[in-house]
Design a protein around this motif. Structure first.
Motif, PDB file in Angstrom:
ATOM      1  N   UNK A  53      39.047  28.927  52.695  1.00 51.93           N
ATOM      2  CA  UNK A  53      40.413  28.428  52.622  1.00 51.93           C
ATOM      3  C   UNK A  53      40.451  26.903  52.725  1.00 51.93           C
ATOM      4  N   UNK A  54      41.657  26.347  52.689  1.00 56.46           N
ATOM      5  CA  UNK A  54      41.801  24.889  52.702  1.00 56.46           C
ATOM      6  C   UNK A  54      41.199  24.280  53.963  1.00 56.46           C
ATOM      7  N   UNK A  55      41.406  24.915  55.103  1.00 56.48           N
ATOM      8  CA  UNK A  55      40.844  24.397  56.357  1.00 56.48           C
ATOM      9  C   UNK A  55      39.322  24.346  56.283  1.00 56.48           C
ATOM     10  N   UNK A  56      38.715  25.368  55.695  1.00 55.56           N
ATOM     11  CA  UNK A  56      37.257  25.389  55.544  1.00 55.56           C
ATOM     12  C   UNK A  56      36.790  24.240  54.656  1.00 55.56           C
ATOM     13  N   UNK A  74      43.084  21.910  43.888  1.00 53.87           N
ATOM     14  CA  UNK A  74      42.465  23.241  43.871  1.00 53.87           C
ATOM     15  C   UNK A  74      42.550  23.888  45.247  1.00 53.87           C
ATOM     16  N   UNK A  75      42.142  23.138  46.269  1.00 53.51           N
ATOM     17  CA  UNK A  75      42.176  23.680  47.623  1.00 53.51           C
ATOM     18  C   UNK A  75      43.590  23.963  48.095  1.00 53.51           C
ATOM     19  N   UNK A  76      44.518  23.059  47.785  1.00 49.99           N
ATOM     20  CA  UNK A  76      45.908  23.247  48.203  1.00 49.99           C
ATOM     21  C   UNK A  76      46.573  24.414  47.507  1.00 49.99           C
ATOM     22  N   UNK A  77      46.351  24.510  46.194  1.00 56.32           N
ATOM     23  CA  UNK A  77      46.945  25.612  45.430  1.00 56.32           C
ATOM     24  C   UNK A  77      46.406  26.955  45.901  1.00 56.32           C
ATOM     25  N   UNK A  78      45.111  27.005  46.159  1.00 60.05           N
ATOM     26  CA  UNK A  78      44.487  28.241  46.642  1.00 60.05           C
ATOM     27  C   UNK A  78      45.088  28.663  47.979  1.00 60.05           C
ATOM     28  N   UNK A  79      45.344  27.681  48.852  1.00 56.65           N
ATOM     29  CA  UNK A  79      45.930  27.994  50.153  1.00 56.65           C
ATOM     30  C   UNK A  79      47.366  28.501  50.000  1.00 56.65           C
ATOM     31  N   UNK A  80      48.108  27.896  49.082  1.00 58.68           N
ATOM     32  CA  UNK A  80      49.488  28.352  48.826  1.00 58.68           C
ATOM     33  C   UNK A  80      49.477  29.802  48.359  1.00 58.68           C
ATOM     34  N   UNK A 140      45.018  23.413  60.391  1.00 61.03           N
ATOM     35  CA  UNK A 140      44.851  24.595  61.235  1.00 61.03           C
ATOM     36  C   UNK A 140      46.140  24.943  61.979  1.00 61.03           C
ATOM     37  N   UNK A 141      46.954  23.941  62.266  1.00 61.33           N
ATOM     38  CA  UNK A 141      48.229  24.207  62.932  1.00 61.33           C
ATOM     39  C   UNK A 141      49.261  24.749  61.950  1.00 61.33           C
ATOM     40  N   UNK A 142      49.317  24.136  60.760  1.00 59.91           N
ATOM     41  CA  UNK A 142      50.376  24.474  59.803  1.00 59.91           C
ATOM     42  C   UNK A 142      50.039  25.689  58.940  1.00 59.91           C
ATOM     43  N   UNK A 178      47.189  32.026  49.008  1.00 57.43           N
ATOM     44  CA  UNK A 178      46.835  32.858  50.160  1.00 57.43           C
ATOM     45  C   UNK A 178      48.043  33.119  51.057  1.00 57.43           C
ATOM     46  N   UNK A 179      48.884  32.107  51.214  1.00 55.23           N
ATOM     47  CA  UNK A 179      50.021  32.216  52.117  1.00 55.23           C
ATOM     48  C   UNK A 179      51.202  32.967  51.512  1.00 55.23           C
ATOM     49  N   UNK A 180      51.345  32.913  50.190  1.00 49.51           N
ATOM     50  CA  UNK A 180      52.564  33.449  49.560  1.00 49.51           C
ATOM     51  C   UNK A 180      52.353  34.770  48.829  1.00 49.51           C
ATOM     52  N   UNK A 181      51.141  35.255  48.783  1.00 49.11           N
ATOM     53  CA  UNK A 181      50.870  36.531  48.100  1.00 49.11           C
ATOM     54  C   UNK A 181      50.129  37.465  49.049  1.00 49.11           C
ATOM     55  N   UNK A 182      49.723  38.580  48.530  1.00 51.34           N
ATOM     56  CA  UNK A 182      48.966  39.561  49.321  1.00 51.34           C
ATOM     57  C   UNK A 182      47.455  39.318  49.268  1.00 51.34           C
ATOM     58  N   UNK A 183      47.050  38.180  48.715  1.00 52.20           N
ATOM     59  CA  UNK A 183      45.615  37.922  48.542  1.00 52.20           C
ATOM     60  C   UNK A 183      44.883  37.890  49.882  1.00 52.20           C
ATOM     61  N   UNK A 184      45.478  37.249  50.881  1.00 56.04           N
ATOM     62  CA  UNK A 184      44.817  37.154  52.193  1.00 56.04           C
ATOM     63  C   UNK A 184      44.593  38.550  52.787  1.00 56.04           C
ATOM     64  N   UNK A 185      45.589  39.391  52.717  1.00 60.69           N
ATOM     65  CA  UNK A 185      45.446  40.759  53.227  1.00 60.69           C
ATOM     66  C   UNK A 185      44.396  41.524  52.443  1.00 60.69           C
ATOM     67  N   UNK A 186      44.365  41.281  51.138  1.00 61.92           N
ATOM     68  CA  UNK A 186      43.383  41.932  50.276  1.00 61.92           C
ATOM     69  C   UNK A 186      41.964  41.533  50.675  1.00 61.92           C
ATOM     70  N   UNK A 187      41.778  40.251  50.997  1.00 56.03           N
ATOM     71  CA  UNK A 187      40.441  39.757  51.330  1.00 56.03           C
ATOM     72  C   UNK A 187      39.986  40.192  52.716  1.00 56.03           C
TER      73      UNK A 187
END
Length: 490
Positions: free
Chosen positions: A362-365, A264-270, A350-352, A272-281
């Protein structure tokens, strides 16, 4: 009185503190918990009469367990490491003296102790963890409105690790540790029926969410919109997390909870990284429509579900039957190793990918929350083992909410003493009515903000108000406990 806008600005746009400082806070409460137990043991060995009156027990628990936590996040925050070292030194000196002055040399043998049995139907340090998370949450939600509370401890705006950021995740983790699935309760009836029951069971949280929404909107109480959104709040998050997690656990075995958490955490992070969701949030300033207005609260639920599933796995591991001290020492070792491994994983995350973000969960959290929670659990469990050792050495086993050395036979006097001490324990009081304690803290926080100009309060006034507020919360919950009243209307 300061305007709502000024108060919102006061709790906004913060970047948190270091991982080390957050981790440092995990050591204070356990050494205070150990101090409380050692005080009772030493008092007994000095021929003191126990139990005290209920007022004295309340004052003792408040002074040893809650007051240090209030002071540590206010006037003593800059010298917290010295406070912890000072209390720990005193504790270890007392432990050494108890060991040195034991009546029978064989009685306190370390080897004999490690091979001995413990007596407890529950896991005491899990109870203490859940209560302390609740207490720290109660302190923080009011303390953050005072200037004496360091801004680096407040919730971060986008990225960072604030003490209050961990508190939110820890609260979810604490609920997961003792959920029915973690405790090994079998599903009654069909899985669909079970899921339906879980949906029904969260109605109090949904109701409380709407009550909070209505009260905040009607009173003009200050809101930090980027925390959860315009209409969303933590009660809605708790309700959805509980229902979704229970639904998943009706399909998948409990032993696979860690894998579900990772997926769940990994998929959510993917995403966030591959779509516009992060910018939206983060960068979208629009608040039109329900989804845009509450995007932080809605999408962060995914991260909290991952944390909850990880908590279920930890709870399932801790709730397994163990009777020997050496078995629990092995558990503590595994908790510490798991925490260390997750902190290493956090460094990689946090690095990757990106830094910790409570706002997105997010996954780091998620990784940070679980790692920090395991460290806190480890510290409390170590304190519990040390307290168990002091009980074995002193032959006094009536310190509440901790393991007891196994006894083949118990006298009626011993049983009565144990029940009396349990009935006069603040930790047991909060544990009996945890949701009520959380609600009471929220109500008292709102009332205090109405009556006190928190932003312009001096440090002395702020600490006095915080101590009074926590004492009132403790008094109400303590009176309910000694009268054996459990407030549960669902």
């Amino acid at each position: 009185m300061a305007s709502a806008e000024v108060k919102v600005a006061f709790v906004s746009n913060h970047n948190g503190t270091t991982l080390t400082e957050v981790s440092l806070g995990s050591f204070l409460a356990p050494v205070c918990f150990l101090s409380r137990g050692l005080f009772l043991i030493v008092f007994h060995l000095g021929k003191g009469v126990l139990p005290f009156s209920w007022g004295v027990h309340l004052l003792l628990d408040f002074t040893t367990l809650i007051m240090p936590l209030v002071l540590s996040c206010t006037v003593l925050s800059d010298i917290l490491h010295y406070v912890i070292i000072g209390i720990a030194v005193v504790d270890f000196v007392v432990l050494y003296l108890l060991y040195k002055n034991r009546k029978h040399p064989y009685q306190g043998s370390l080897r004999r102790f490690v091979q001995s049995r413990v007596e407890s139907n529950l896991v005491p340090f899990v109870t203490v963890f859940r209560v302390l998370v609740n207490v720290k949450t109660a302190i923080s939600i009011l303390a953050v409105d005072f200037s004496v509370f360091p801004r680096r401890y407040a919730k971060t705006e986008t990225y960072g690790t604030g003490v209050m950021d961990f508190g939110v995740g820890a609260y979810v983790m604490a609920n997961a540790l003792v959920c029915p699935e973690a405790r090994g309760k079998n599903i009654q009836g069909s899985k669909i029926t079970h899921v339906f029951k879980q949906v029904i069971s969260v109605w109090p949280l949904v109701l409380l969410g709407f009550v909070r929404l209505a009260s905040v909107k009607s009173s003009g109480y200050h809101e930090h919109v980027t925390e959860y959104g315009v209409h969303w709040n933590f009660f809605f998050t708790l309700a959805i997390v509980k229902v979704v997690a229970s639904s998943l656990l009706a399909v998948f075995p409990v032993n696979s909870s860690w894998l579900l958490a990772l997926l769940i955490g990994g998929t959510y992070q993917v995403v966030l990284e591959t779509t516009d969701l992060k910018s939206f949030l983060i960068y979208n300033n629009e608040r039109s429509g329900f989804l845009q207005a509450n995007r932080e609260g809605i999408f962060s639920v995914v991260g909290y579900i991952a944390i909850y599933m990880a908590g279920v796995q930890v709870g399932h591991y801790l709730m397994q039957s163990r009777n020997l001290v050496k078995d629990w020492i092995r558990v503590i070792r595994n908790l510490l190793l798991s925490s260390f491994g997750l902190f290493c994983a956090l460094y990689v995350c946090q690095i990757s990918t990106e830094p910790v973000s409570r706002r997105m969960a997010n996954l780091s959290f998620c990784v940070w929350t679980v790692a920090q929670a395991l460290l806190f659990l480890s510290c409390i469990s170590i304190a519990d083992i040390l307290l168990l050792f002091s009980k074995a050495v002193s032959n006094f086993s009536f310190v509440s909410v901790s393991w007891c050395p196994y006894q083949n036979k118990k006298s009626l006097t011993d049983e009565k003493m144990k029940k009396s001490m349990d009935a006069l324990c603040l930790v047991q009081s909060v544990n009996r009515n945890q949701l009520l304690y959380f609600l009471l803290a929220n109500l008292m926080t709102g009332l205090t903000n109405v009556l006190v100009n928190t932003l312009n309060s001096s440090d002395v006034l702020a600490v006095s108000v915080l101590l009074s507020y926590m004492f009132m919360n403790s008094l109400v919950i303590f009176i309910l406990h000694i009268n054996k009243i459990t407030i549960k209307f669902w």
